[in-house]
Motif scaffolding. Structure first.
Motif, PDB file in Angstrom:
ATOM      1  N   LEU A  50       0.823  -1.212   0.000  1.00  0.00           N
ATOM      2  CA  LEU A  50       0.000   0.000   0.000  1.00  0.00           C
ATOM      3  C   LEU A  50       0.859   1.265   0.000  1.00  0.00           C
ATOM      4  O   LEU A  50       0.545   2.237  -0.700  1.00  0.00           O
ATOM      5  CB  LEU A  50      -0.942  -0.016   1.211  1.00  0.00           C
ATOM      6  CG  LEU A  50      -2.112  -1.011   1.120  1.00  0.00           C
ATOM      7  CD1 LEU A  50      -2.796  -1.171   2.470  1.00  0.00           C
ATOM      8  CD2 LEU A  50      -3.114  -0.556   0.059  1.00  0.00           C
ATOM      9  N   GLN A  51       1.927   1.250   0.761  1.00  0.00           N
ATOM     10  CA  GLN A  51       2.803   2.421   0.786  1.00  0.00           C
ATOM     11  C   GLN A  51       3.512   2.613  -0.552  1.00  0.00           C
ATOM     12  O   GLN A  51       3.672   3.742  -1.026  1.00  0.00           O
ATOM     13  CB  GLN A  51       3.816   2.299   1.925  1.00  0.00           C
ATOM     14  CG  GLN A  51       3.193   2.450   3.303  1.00  0.00           C
ATOM     15  CD  GLN A  51       4.221   2.533   4.414  1.00  0.00           C
ATOM     16  OE1 GLN A  51       5.264   1.881   4.367  1.00  0.00           O
ATOM     17  NE2 GLN A  51       3.940   3.329   5.429  1.00  0.00           N
ATOM     18  N   GLU A  52       3.910   1.515  -1.189  1.00  0.00           N
ATOM     19  CA  GLU A  52       4.559   1.611  -2.498  1.00  0.00           C
ATOM     20  C   GLU A  52       3.580   2.114  -3.553  1.00  0.00           C
ATOM     21  O   GLU A  52       3.921   2.977  -4.378  1.00  0.00           O
ATOM     22  CB  GLU A  52       5.116   0.242  -2.893  1.00  0.00           C
ATOM     23  CG  GLU A  52       5.832   0.214  -4.227  1.00  0.00           C
ATOM     24  CD  GLU A  52       7.120   1.018  -4.249  1.00  0.00           C
ATOM     25  OE1 GLU A  52       7.611   1.316  -5.363  1.00  0.00           O
ATOM     26  OE2 GLU A  52       7.633   1.349  -3.160  1.00  0.00           O
ATOM     27  N   LEU A  53       2.349   1.602  -3.540  1.00  0.00           N
ATOM     28  CA  LEU A  53       1.352   2.055  -4.506  1.00  0.00           C
ATOM     29  C   LEU A  53       0.944   3.505  -4.256  1.00  0.00           C
ATOM     30  O   LEU A  53       0.657   4.249  -5.205  1.00  0.00           O
ATOM     31  CB  LEU A  53       0.120   1.145  -4.450  1.00  0.00           C
ATOM     32  CG  LEU A  53       0.335  -0.307  -4.896  1.00  0.00           C
ATOM     33  CD1 LEU A  53      -0.978  -1.082  -4.846  1.00  0.00           C
ATOM     34  CD2 LEU A  53       0.932  -0.369  -6.291  1.00  0.00           C
ATOM     35  N   ASP A  54       0.914   3.908  -3.002  1.00  0.00           N
ATOM     36  CA  ASP A  54       0.639   5.309  -2.692  1.00  0.00           C
ATOM     37  C   ASP A  54       1.724   6.204  -3.276  1.00  0.00           C
ATOM     38  O   ASP A  54       1.453   7.304  -3.767  1.00  0.00           O
ATOM     39  CB  ASP A  54       0.555   5.503  -1.173  1.00  0.00           C
ATOM     40  CG  ASP A  54       0.116   6.903  -0.794  1.00  0.00           C
ATOM     41  OD1 ASP A  54      -1.086   7.211  -0.932  1.00  0.00           O
ATOM     42  OD2 ASP A  54       0.986   7.704  -0.377  1.00  0.00           O
ATOM     43  N   SER A  55       2.957   5.698  -3.239  1.00  0.00           N
ATOM     44  CA  SER A  55       4.081   6.468  -3.774  1.00  0.00           C
ATOM     45  C   SER A  55       4.009   6.602  -5.289  1.00  0.00           C
ATOM     46  O   SER A  55       4.152   7.696  -5.838  1.00  0.00           O
ATOM     47  CB  SER A  55       5.400   5.800  -3.366  1.00  0.00           C
ATOM     48  OG  SER A  55       6.504   6.450  -3.962  1.00  0.00           O
ATOM     49  N   ILE A  56       3.770   5.492  -6.002  1.00  0.00           N
ATOM     50  CA  ILE A  56       3.790   5.547  -7.472  1.00  0.00           C
ATOM     51  C   ILE A  56       2.568   6.248  -8.045  1.00  0.00           C
ATOM     52  O   ILE A  56       2.591   6.705  -9.196  1.00  0.00           O
ATOM     53  CB  ILE A  56       3.920   4.134  -8.079  1.00  0.00           C
ATOM     54  CG1 ILE A  56       2.664   3.303  -7.814  1.00  0.00           C
ATOM     55  CG2 ILE A  56       5.172   3.433  -7.572  1.00  0.00           C
ATOM     56  CD1 ILE A  56       2.650   1.976  -8.546  1.00  0.00           C
ATOM     57  N   THR A  57       1.485   6.367  -7.260  1.00  0.00           N
ATOM     58  CA  THR A  57       0.286   7.077  -7.730  1.00  0.00           C
ATOM     59  C   THR A  57       0.211   8.494  -7.178  1.00  0.00           C
ATOM     60  O   THR A  57      -0.818   9.154  -7.300  1.00  0.00           O
ATOM     61  CB  THR A  57      -0.989   6.315  -7.329  1.00  0.00           C
ATOM     62  OG1 THR A  57      -1.044   6.196  -5.905  1.00  0.00           O
ATOM     63  CG2 THR A  57      -1.020   4.929  -7.958  1.00  0.00           C
ATOM     64  N   LYS A  58       1.328   8.922  -6.559  1.00  0.00           N
ATOM     65  CA  LYS A  58       1.400  10.278  -5.991  1.00  0.00           C
ATOM     66  C   LYS A  58       0.269  10.545  -4.993  1.00  0.00           C
ATOM     67  O   LYS A  58      -0.377  11.594  -5.007  1.00  0.00           O
ATOM     68  CB  LYS A  58       1.407  11.326  -7.109  1.00  0.00           C
ATOM     69  CG  LYS A  58       2.624  11.238  -8.021  1.00  0.00           C
ATOM     70  CD  LYS A  58       2.589  12.296  -9.102  1.00  0.00           C
ATOM     71  CE  LYS A  58       3.889  12.311  -9.888  1.00  0.00           C
ATOM     72  NZ  LYS A  58       4.270  11.026 -10.474  1.00  0.00           N
ATOM     73  N   GLY A  59       0.018   9.548  -4.145  1.00  0.00           N
ATOM     74  CA  GLY A  59      -0.928   9.721  -3.055  1.00  0.00           C
ATOM     75  C   GLY A  59      -2.384   9.579  -3.430  1.00  0.00           C
ATOM     76  O   GLY A  59      -3.259  10.002  -2.662  1.00  0.00           O
ATOM     77  N   THR A  60      -2.681   8.979  -4.576  1.00  0.00           N
ATOM     78  CA  THR A  60      -4.079   8.916  -5.018  1.00  0.00           C
ATOM     79  C   THR A  60      -4.659   7.496  -5.013  1.00  0.00           C
ATOM     80  O   THR A  60      -5.789   7.313  -5.459  1.00  0.00           O
ATOM     81  CB  THR A  60      -4.212   9.492  -6.448  1.00  0.00           C
ATOM     82  OG1 THR A  60      -3.438   8.689  -7.355  1.00  0.00           O
ATOM     83  CG2 THR A  60      -3.727  10.935  -6.498  1.00  0.00           C
ATOM     84  N   ILE A  61      -3.913   6.525  -4.544  1.00  0.00           N
ATOM     85  CA  ILE A  61      -4.398   5.144  -4.644  1.00  0.00           C
ATOM     86  C   ILE A  61      -5.698   4.928  -3.875  1.00  0.00           C
ATOM     87  O   ILE A  61      -6.595   4.213  -4.334  1.00  0.00           O
ATOM     88  CB  ILE A  61      -3.311   4.140  -4.184  1.00  0.00           C
ATOM     89  CG1 ILE A  61      -3.731   2.702  -4.481  1.00  0.00           C
ATOM     90  CG2 ILE A  61      -2.999   4.301  -2.696  1.00  0.00           C
ATOM     91  CD1 ILE A  61      -3.915   2.415  -5.944  1.00  0.00           C
ATOM     92  N   MET A  62      -5.839   5.555  -2.691  1.00  0.00           N
ATOM     93  CA  MET A  62      -7.076   5.386  -1.928  1.00  0.00           C
ATOM     94  C   MET A  62      -8.251   6.073  -2.621  1.00  0.00           C
ATOM     95  O   MET A  62      -9.391   5.585  -2.562  1.00  0.00           O
ATOM     96  CB  MET A  62      -6.905   5.943  -0.514  1.00  0.00           C
ATOM     97  CG  MET A  62      -6.107   5.057   0.415  1.00  0.00           C
ATOM     98  SD  MET A  62      -6.918   3.498   0.880  1.00  0.00           S
ATOM     99  CE  MET A  62      -6.137   2.357  -0.261  1.00  0.00           C
ATOM    100  N   LYS A  63      -7.994   7.161  -3.287  1.00  0.00           N
ATOM    101  CA  LYS A  63      -9.046   7.874  -4.007  1.00  0.00           C
ATOM    102  C   LYS A  63      -9.565   7.037  -5.175  1.00  0.00           C
ATOM    103  O   LYS A  63     -10.756   7.054  -5.496  1.00  0.00           O
ATOM    104  CB  LYS A  63      -8.503   9.203  -4.520  1.00  0.00           C
ATOM    105  CG  LYS A  63      -9.526  10.076  -5.212  1.00  0.00           C
ATOM    106  CD  LYS A  63      -8.896  11.383  -5.657  1.00  0.00           C
ATOM    107  CE  LYS A  63      -9.898  12.259  -6.400  1.00  0.00           C
ATOM    108  NZ  LYS A  63      -9.264  13.521  -6.872  1.00  0.00           N
ATOM    109  N   LYS A  64      -8.688   6.285  -5.810  1.00  0.00           N
ATOM    110  CA  LYS A  64      -9.057   5.462  -6.959  1.00  0.00           C
ATOM    111  C   LYS A  64      -9.731   4.153  -6.538  1.00  0.00           C
ATOM    112  O   LYS A  64     -10.333   3.474  -7.365  1.00  0.00           O
ATOM    113  CB  LYS A  64      -7.813   5.137  -7.786  1.00  0.00           C
ATOM    114  CG  LYS A  64      -7.121   6.350  -8.403  1.00  0.00           C
ATOM    115  CD  LYS A  64      -5.836   5.947  -9.097  1.00  0.00           C
ATOM    116  CE  LYS A  64      -5.090   7.148  -9.644  1.00  0.00           C
ATOM    117  NZ  LYS A  64      -5.816   7.797 -10.763  1.00  0.00           N
ATOM    118  N   THR A  65      -9.616   3.801  -5.258  1.00  0.00           N
ATOM    119  CA  THR A  65     -10.105   2.506  -4.776  1.00  0.00           C
ATOM    120  C   THR A  65     -11.566   2.593  -4.345  1.00  0.00           C
ATOM    121  O   THR A  65     -11.943   3.481  -3.576  1.00  0.00           O
ATOM    122  CB  THR A  65      -9.242   2.013  -3.598  1.00  0.00           C
ATOM    123  OG1 THR A  65      -7.880   1.923  -4.019  1.00  0.00           O
ATOM    124  CG2 THR A  65      -9.705   0.646  -3.134  1.00  0.00           C
TER     125      THR A  65
END
Length: 701
Positions: free
Chosen positions: A345-360
């Motif tokens: 989750l931390q790695e995906l947050d990094s590569i999506t510039k903090g938007t992974i939770m918004k997209k989920t």
């Protein structure tokens, strides 16, 4: 118990969150108590076989000294195992290990010294009190030859020599010329002194149980286990000593009595779901008819409309006309799974510039993976509401990777078995403290109290799509139905849309928790409890019983769906029309704590024992593989419903080598934490992350 991680509790005893000399000293003291309890109990049971000890000075010390080979062998083996484990697994420097070893030895020898000083004093009191009995002997019974000096009665053992307190070998002398009254009295007085020490150990355990919420009194689990074993040995010894051949009958009577008390609700050791109202007499029926009434067409339509409004809000929050919908599946696997999931989750947050939770849109799964998912989601919610949080900060990874096993074992011994009487409150209701409570409190402390909320707390944020929807499941042991916990009504998840002639006989295969227990304050269910229900590892955590009629209990979600794919696919199937119209596809990100498939494991052909046990163990060993086969089929069937726009990407924890694989329990060593982190950057996961990057590009394909 190595499978459950119990070996780590002994080889690296934690105290106040660290492996240190203080925790080792406490463990050393309790090891001393355990060994002394063994000596005391066997002394009580068997000292009559060595009657010559009654006439010698310090008989108990001599008894312990001549039986020292067993505890000594144990301690040597223990130190060698601890040296390897602490240096290789826990990465503890040699200097620190020597301090830990010194703490253990200091605690151990302190206890042994106190014990022997106590018995020395008892020896002196006994001799002064019964000195007159010593002269009560018959001179004609004094042995003349060496053979006569050896005790040869049927009850005794033919001991010729023994080791004295100066480590000198001495010959055994006959006690035939001493009065039987004197011999019996000496041993009985020692027996009384011995029982007193065991009683003190039991009182100490009660004391620990009542103050277990204070971190100072949360002694290492290894110490609690050893204390319990010490008491258990003493109790068994006492039953054998006083009741002799009646002891087995006595235990049968005790068991029958406890069973009757439990059957008629006089005692109730069952664990409850904290936050739920158990006092309301209007309990729901758990039957085919009542479950069918929870997902009537009107109810399903209403719940669908509510969910579609959430989907619309989620879409409004995206920056694309037709965004990719991200759904997460997290597999079970204790702290290993939680640690790997947080890394992902931390790695995906990094590569999506903090938007992974918004997209989920949806997060579901089992056990340890969901602990990390809930923690990360809550941190994201706090950040949205203005908290100064860097979601990629490694302290959050450290928090979720902390030990959860130590307090569970400590509470199992101190509370569940010794003193199951303390209570606590959550909301307006009170519950008994047990190892389930200990697990939740440790998880709460590890995560800095951010998850200590009722499930209903998240209702508005999920309804407004500020945070992803989370469905937590567990397995009803009665019939293997899923118990689904969510802040939103989800009757549409209770059974497939397509029903046939047998559907009325089988009924739903899943249950909407909030709908079934609508009169029991379901939204007050503690979030930590919902997570524990999702992660109820058999034996380690207690199954949670729920106030239905008849009573049902639930266990780990992994028994039915270890990665949450089945739950996710049902959700997607229900809303496939909306998804096809409003998105450019669905990306299922599966976070697995074990490698999928097993071809590289090799076929193991053992001996005759394997031929006997394989029919019983093959299902257990292949349970999760069966789930994977079934879910792969499900995905292949549903793909056509999404015009091939349903994509699955799996990130898997794969150890560098089998020997270094982190165990599937609630404890990780320092080296195992490093290994789990390193696995994220192996080829299979780097390729998966690149695939996720491609799918989440803003421009539509």
């Amino acid at each position: 118990m190595e499978f459950f991680g119990a070996n780590t509790l002994f080889l690296a005893p934690e105290y106040l969150g660290n492996v240190n000399a203080a925790g080792a000293a406490i463990t050393g003291v309790c090891t001393g108590i355990f060994i002394m309890s063994w000596n005391i109990t066997t002394f009580i049971l068997h000292s009559g076989r060595f009657r010559f000890l009654a006439t010698s000075s310090k008989p108990f010390l001599k008894y312990c000294l001549n039986n020292a080979i067993i505890p000594l062998a144990f301690l040597i083996l223990y130190f060698l195992e601890a040296l390897y484990f602490d240096r290789v697994k826990e990465l503890i420097p040699l200097k620190q290990f020597l301090l830990i070893l010194g703490g253990f030895l200091g605690g151990f020898f302190l206890l042994v010294l106190i014990s022997f000083l106590y018995f020395f004093g008892a020896d002196q009191r006994i001799i002064r009190t019964y000195k007159s009995d010593i002269i009560d002997f018959d001179e004609n019974k004094i042995p003349e030859t060496e053979e006569e000096k050896i005790i040869t009665d049927d009850f005794g053992l033919p001991v010729k020599n023994y080791l004295n307190t100066r480590f000198q070998i001495r010959k055994v002398r006959s006690v035939a010329h001493y009065s039987q009254n004197f011999l019996d009295t000496i041993f009985k007085r020692h027996h009384f002194s011995a029982m007193l020490t065991v009683l003190l150990a039991f009182i100490f355990m009660l004391f620990i149980a009542f103050f277990l919420d204070n971190r100072i009194f949360q002694i290492p689990a290894a110490a609690s286990i050893l204390l319990f074993f010490a008491i258990l040995i003493a109790v068994i010894g006492a039953l054998s000593y006083f009741l002799k051949s009646w002891s087995l009958i006595f235990m049968v009577i005790v068991f029958i009595t406890l069973n009757l008390l439990y059957k008629y609700d006089v005692i109730d050791p069952r664990n409850k779901a904290y936050g739920l109202n158990y006092s309301n007499p209007d309990r729901p029926e758990y039957s085919l008819e009542s479950l069918e009434s929870l997902n009537t067409p009107a109810k399903i339509e209403s719940d669908k409309n509510n969910m579609i409004s959430i989907l619309n809000r989620w879409k409004q929050n995206q920056q694309e006309e037709k965004p990719f919908m991200v759904v997460f599946n997290f597999s079970g696997g204790g702290v290993r799974s939680a640690s790997f999931a947080m890394n992902v989750l931390q790695e995906l947050d990094s590569i999506t510039k903090g938007t992974i939770m918004k997209k989920t849109m949806l997060m579901t799964g089992a056990s340890g993976g969901m602990l990390a998912a809930a923690y990360f989601r809550e941190l994201s919610r706090l950040k949205i509401n203005g908290a100064n949080i860097n979601l990629e900060n490694k302290k959050y990874l450290d928090n979720i990777s902390e030990d959860l096993l130590n307090p569970v074992f400590s509470s199992l011994i101190a509370r569940d078995l010794i003193s199951p009487s303390q209570k606590f409150s959550f909301g307006p209701y009170r519950y008994v403290k047990d190892r389930g409570y200990a697990f939740e409190e440790k998880l709460n402390r590890n995560t800095k109290n951010v998850l200590d909320k009722p499930v209903g707390f998240y209702e508005e944020d999920e309804k407004n799509a500020k945070i992803p929807l989370m469905i937590l499941s567990s397995t009803v042991t009665r019939d293997f139905k899923k118990m689904l916990v969510c802040s939103q009504p989800i009757s549409f998840m209770m059974q497939p849309e397509n029903k046939d002639s047998t559907s009325k006989m089988t009924g739903p295969d899943a249950v909407d928790f909030a709908a079934l227990f609508k009169n029991m304050d379901p939204m007050n269910l503690r979030m930590l409890t919902a997570l524990r229900m999702n992660a109820t590892y058999p034996y380690i955590l207690p199954s949670v019983w729920l106030p239905s009629n008849p009573v049902i209990d639930v266990m780990d979600a992994g028994l039915r769906d270890n990665i949450g794919a089945e739950t996710t696919l049902r959700f997607l199937n229900v809303f496939k029309n909306w998804i096809n119209e409003n998105t450019r596809g669905v990306l299922m990100i599966q976070v697995r704590s074990r490698k999928k498939g097993s071809w590289d494991d090799g076929y193991k052909s053992g001996g005759i024992f394997d031929i006997i046990t394989n029919p019983f163990t093959m299902l257990e060993n292949n349970w999760f593989k069966m789930q994977d086969y079934f879910q792969d089929d499900e995905i292949s069937y549903i793909e056509n419903e999404f015009s091939k726009n349903l994509h699955r990407v799996s990130l898997m924890y794969i150890p560098k080598n089998a020997e270094g694989e982190a165990p599937l329990n609630f404890h990780l060593t320092a080296s195992e934490k490093k290994e789990v982190h390193a696995s994220l950057f192996r080829q299979n996961n780097e390729e998966a992350i690149e695939s996720i990057k491609e799918f989440l590009k803003n421009e539509a394909k």
